[in-house]
Design an enzyme around this catalytic site. Sequence first.
Site, PDB file in Angstrom:
ATOM      1  N   GLU A   1       0.843  -1.202   0.000  1.00  0.00           N
ATOM      2  CA  GLU A   1       0.000   0.000   0.000  1.00  0.00           C
ATOM      3  C   GLU A   1       0.866   1.234   0.000  1.00  0.00           C
ATOM      4  OE1 GLU A   1      -3.056   0.506   2.895  1.00  0.00           O
ATOM      5  OE2 GLU A   1      -4.129  -1.257   2.224  1.00  0.00           O
TER       6      GLU A   1
ATOM      7  N   HIS B   1     -10.465  10.830   3.742  1.00  0.00           N
ATOM      8  CA  HIS B   1     -10.146   9.928   2.639  1.00  0.00           C
ATOM      9  C   HIS B   1     -10.462  10.653   1.335  1.00  0.00           C
ATOM     10  CE1 HIS B   1      -9.913   6.378   0.138  1.00  0.00           C
ATOM     11  NE2 HIS B   1      -9.383   5.741   1.166  1.00  0.00           N
TER      12      HIS B   1
ATOM     13  N   ARG C   1      -2.417  10.373   1.354  1.00  0.00           N
ATOM     14  CA  ARG C   1      -3.876  10.492   1.420  1.00  0.00           C
ATOM     15  C   ARG C   1      -4.356  11.932   1.594  1.00  0.00           C
ATOM     16  NH1 ARG C   1      -6.738   6.058   5.243  1.00  0.00           N
ATOM     17  NH2 ARG C   1      -6.296   4.708   3.475  1.00  0.00           N
TER      18      ARG C   1
ATOM     19  N   HIS D   1     -12.721  10.292   7.630  1.00  0.00           N
ATOM     20  CA  HIS D   1     -12.487   8.847   7.611  1.00  0.00           C
ATOM     21  C   HIS D   1     -12.016   8.295   8.948  1.00  0.00           C
ATOM     22  CE1 HIS D   1     -11.703   5.015   5.775  1.00  0.00           C
ATOM     23  NE2 HIS D   1     -10.400   5.089   5.949  1.00  0.00           N
TER      24      HIS D   1
ATOM     25  N   ARG E   1      -2.338   8.886  10.272  1.00  0.00           N
ATOM     26  CA  ARG E   1      -2.274   7.426  10.400  1.00  0.00           C
ATOM     27  C   ARG E   1      -1.772   6.778   9.116  1.00  0.00           C
ATOM     28  NH1 ARG E   1      -6.426   3.181   9.064  1.00  0.00           N
ATOM     29  NH2 ARG E   1      -7.325   4.862   7.852  1.00  0.00           N
TER      30      ARG E   1
HETATM   31  C1  LIG Z   1     -15.051   2.385   5.172  1.00  0.00           C
HETATM   32  C2  LIG Z   1     -13.860   2.183   6.062  1.00  0.00           C
HETATM   33  C3  LIG Z   1     -12.760   1.477   5.605  1.00  0.00           C
HETATM   34  C4  LIG Z   1     -11.646   1.271   6.436  1.00  0.00           C
HETATM   35  N1  LIG Z   1     -10.599   0.521   5.992  1.00  0.00           N
HETATM   36  C5  LIG Z   1      -9.583   0.226   6.846  1.00  0.00           C
HETATM   37  C6  LIG Z   1      -8.551  -0.670   6.469  1.00  0.00           C
HETATM   38  O1  LIG Z   1      -8.561  -1.218   5.364  1.00  0.00           O
HETATM   39  N2  LIG Z   1      -7.561  -0.938   7.364  1.00  0.00           N
HETATM   40  C7  LIG Z   1      -7.524  -0.363   8.606  1.00  0.00           C
HETATM   41  O2  LIG Z   1      -6.596  -0.633   9.375  1.00  0.00           O
HETATM   42  N3  LIG Z   1      -8.508   0.488   8.978  1.00  0.00           N
HETATM   43  C8  LIG Z   1      -9.525   0.776   8.150  1.00  0.00           C
HETATM   44  N4  LIG Z   1     -10.524   1.626   8.557  1.00  0.00           N
HETATM   45  C9  LIG Z   1     -10.506   2.133   9.928  1.00  0.00           C
HETATM   46  C10 LIG Z   1     -10.897   1.023  10.875  1.00  0.00           C
HETATM   47  O3  LIG Z   1     -11.933   0.252  10.305  1.00  0.00           O
HETATM   48  C11 LIG Z   1     -11.356   1.558  12.217  1.00  0.00           C
HETATM   49  O4  LIG Z   1     -10.476   2.524  12.689  1.00  0.00           O
HETATM   50  C12 LIG Z   1     -11.442   0.434  13.237  1.00  0.00           C
HETATM   51  O5  LIG Z   1     -12.232  -0.608  12.732  1.00  0.00           O
HETATM   52  C13 LIG Z   1     -11.985   0.944  14.549  1.00  0.00           C
HETATM   53  O6  LIG Z   1     -12.214  -0.167  15.377  1.00  0.00           O
HETATM   54  P1  LIG Z   1     -12.793   0.067  16.828  1.00  0.00           P
HETATM   55  O7  LIG Z   1     -12.944  -1.281  17.426  1.00  0.00           O
HETATM   56  O8  LIG Z   1     -11.987   1.068  17.526  1.00  0.00           O
HETATM   57  O9  LIG Z   1     -14.224   0.738  16.582  1.00  0.00           O
HETATM   58  P2  LIG Z   1     -15.475   0.269  15.708  1.00  0.00           P
HETATM   59  O10 LIG Z   1     -15.177  -0.881  14.863  1.00  0.00           O
HETATM   60  O11 LIG Z   1     -16.006   1.475  15.036  1.00  0.00           O
HETATM   61  O12 LIG Z   1     -16.524  -0.189  16.806  1.00  0.00           O
HETATM   62  C14 LIG Z   1     -17.143   0.773  17.653  1.00  0.00           C
HETATM   63  C15 LIG Z   1     -18.251   0.099  18.409  1.00  0.00           C
HETATM   64  O13 LIG Z   1     -18.735   0.943  19.444  1.00  0.00           O
HETATM   65  C16 LIG Z   1     -20.156   0.913  19.428  1.00  0.00           C
HETATM   66  N5  LIG Z   1     -20.635   2.129  20.086  1.00  0.00           N
HETATM   67  C17 LIG Z   1     -20.445   3.407  19.715  1.00  0.00           C
HETATM   68  N6  LIG Z   1     -21.021   4.230  20.612  1.00  0.00           N
HETATM   69  C18 LIG Z   1     -21.598   3.451  21.564  1.00  0.00           C
HETATM   70  C19 LIG Z   1     -22.350   3.713  22.726  1.00  0.00           C
HETATM   71  N7  LIG Z   1     -22.652   4.959  23.138  1.00  0.00           N
HETATM   72  N8  LIG Z   1     -22.800   2.664  23.463  1.00  0.00           N
HETATM   73  C20 LIG Z   1     -22.529   1.385  23.075  1.00  0.00           C
HETATM   74  N9  LIG Z   1     -21.810   1.084  21.976  1.00  0.00           N
HETATM   75  C21 LIG Z   1     -21.355   2.107  21.235  1.00  0.00           C
HETATM   76  C22 LIG Z   1     -20.491   0.783  17.964  1.00  0.00           C
HETATM   77  O14 LIG Z   1     -21.815   0.368  17.772  1.00  0.00           O
HETATM   78  C23 LIG Z   1     -19.462  -0.261  17.566  1.00  0.00           C
HETATM   79  O15 LIG Z   1     -19.885  -1.532  17.971  1.00  0.00           O
HETATM   80  C24 LIG Z   1     -11.634   1.835   7.738  1.00  0.00           C
HETATM   81  C25 LIG Z   1     -12.734   2.554   8.185  1.00  0.00           C
HETATM   82  C26 LIG Z   1     -13.847   2.729   7.365  1.00  0.00           C
HETATM   83  C27 LIG Z   1     -15.014   3.501   7.888  1.00  0.00           C
END
Ligand SMILES: Cc1cc2nc3c(=O)[nH]c(=O)nc-3n(C[C@H](O)[C@H](O)[C@H](O)COP(=O)(O)OP(=O)(O)OC[C@H]3O[C@@H](n4cnc5c(N)ncnc54)[C@H](O)[C@@H]3O)c2cc1C
Length: 502
Positions: free
Chosen positions: A111, A225, A269, A330, A365
């Site tokens: 990448e 993004h 990016r 993003h 990032r």
């Molecule tokens: C379209 C897209 C593509 C991406 N592609 C990549 C990639 O290829 N590689 C990479 O490394 N990163 C990528 N990212 C970034 C990455 O996906 C995220 O940064 C990462 O998944 C975040 O994980 P997390 O567990 O911190 O949060 P999340 O996966 O966002 O989970 C958050 C959780 O908290 C819950 N929540 C929120 N508020 C509350 C509340 N008040 N009460 C209870 N639950 C709550 C939500 O419902 C969810 O379950 C991408 C992001 C997007 C949007």
Amino acid sequence: MTDVIVVGSGIAGLTAALHAAERGCHVTVVTKGALADTNTRWAQGGIAAVTATDDTVASHVADTVTAGVGLNDSAAVQTLVSEGPDRIAELVRRGVAFDRAADGDFARGLEAAHARPRVLHAGGDATGAAIQAALGAAVRSAGIEMREHTTVRDLMVAGGRVVGVEVETDGVRRRLTADAVILATGGAGQLYSHTTNPVSATGDGIAAALRAGAAVADLEFVQFHPTALAIGDTFLVSEAVRGDGATLIDDDGRRFAFDAHPDGELAPRDVVARANARAMAAQGGRPVRLDATGLGAERLARRFPTIDAAVRARGLDWSREPIPVTPAAHYLMGGVVTDLDGRTTVPGLYAVGETARTGVHGANRLASNSLLEGAVFGARAGEAAATDTAWPRVEAPAAIALPLVPAAADAPAFSRARLQELMWRHAGLVRHDAGLRHAVGILAAWVADARPRSAEDAGLLLLSQHVVAAALARTDSIGAHFRSDDGDPAVASLPATEALAC
Ligand SMILES: Cc1cc2nc3c(=O)[nH]c(=O)nc-3n(C[C@H](O)[C@H](O)[C@H](O)COP(=O)(O)OP(=O)(O)OC[C@H]3O[C@@H](n4cnc5c(N)ncnc54)[C@H](O)[C@@H]3O)c2cc1C
């Protein structure tokens, strides 16, 4: 037995829950929607880690620090990269079927900004969905209590310590007590009118931590993004499509990205995102176009099955015509300040994943490092929550006070759409002093307005104030934070949300 509540069911939350449960804790996962309603499940590109014999920790560290423009916390980067391979092995053990080469080894993608091919993917562009499914199944088979469709509204604090959460299910509020609370609520893309994030990404955890008195930092660093589909829900079109040869063109069919950087469409990016914004500004706000016609229908469907299906579901045939794209919010580099084990500055409260600010990303990032962050620091926080007997002092950067600007007398009535538009225009891809001060005044007027608003909107408003304050305080451009105090057409002329439905 230690009672641990994990808030959020993405990669960070589920990893933390599994590690705490494996240490003998009683773990409850509370999540706003269904288990799989996360940012994690939308991740397309993959997860970066050193798994090849010709790759090194030093190389991945160097790439991470280059992307972060040196503002990274070096201990956090070292931890992320050196523990990455173990967490990949753990994901494989838990059932993630990463794509393999003919010899059975991982298929590794190269990448932009990575010196080596080190990005693992699953199902082509469905990496996040594969991780989400495997961790979801692991959590269920571990017997971890899951409370879906349950939203954390606030943290319970007693004697300077977090002792539980206030939750709401079907309009009914109740309190859940715990020895430790791990916030894993993801990012806050919904601060902006254009975002790749799902509707759940409203920054609830960061807002709750702020209300509980936890330190936050780096909130000025929001990654935009360059290419989200400029139709309705701004579906992300991965960088990998440009990596495979797709180009960006304006209304006249001109490749404009080389005006901004010698690497054109493959520049960093934030550079490409601003180039798109400027090109859009120059053509009255109309989206630019991503031309992937040279790749051919068969290759687009094979290499990018998820994006291909999404593009076609929106009535476009990208093998025949360029598709409209726009930059979109993003990823949030900043968040709740933590140490390397997820501890915040408030005893009893941990934060992990996109909610946390370990300092690992610095000012920007490196692509594919955030899934890894969720796995590495999720595991560490789960272990710490299970074993901590004392709370060490957690160091935080100096706090940024909210600026004292009078509430704007001419502020329109609050609505989420207006908040998102304000943030998009004044705290988005390009910021300047006058615009940020204007935003401070409008936000102050909305805060002062006592009319009831939803808990999510109140949290977005609070978080907006802190993002704008941080952007105002950092007067130089660095990483994802770009200041143009001479004025920049990219700010004022980006289209309103409605205009995206082209
Ligand atoms: C379209 C897209 C593509 C991406 N592609 C990549 C990639 O290829 N590689 C990479 O490394 N990163 C990528 N990212 C970034 C990455 O996906 C995220 O940064 C990462 O998944 C975040 O994980 P997390 O567990 O911190 O949060 P999340 O996966 O966002 O989970 C958050 C959780 O908290 C819950 N929540 C929120 N508020 C509350 C509340 N008040 N009460 C209870 N639950 C709550 C939500 O419902 C969810 O379950 C991408 C992001 C997007 C949007």
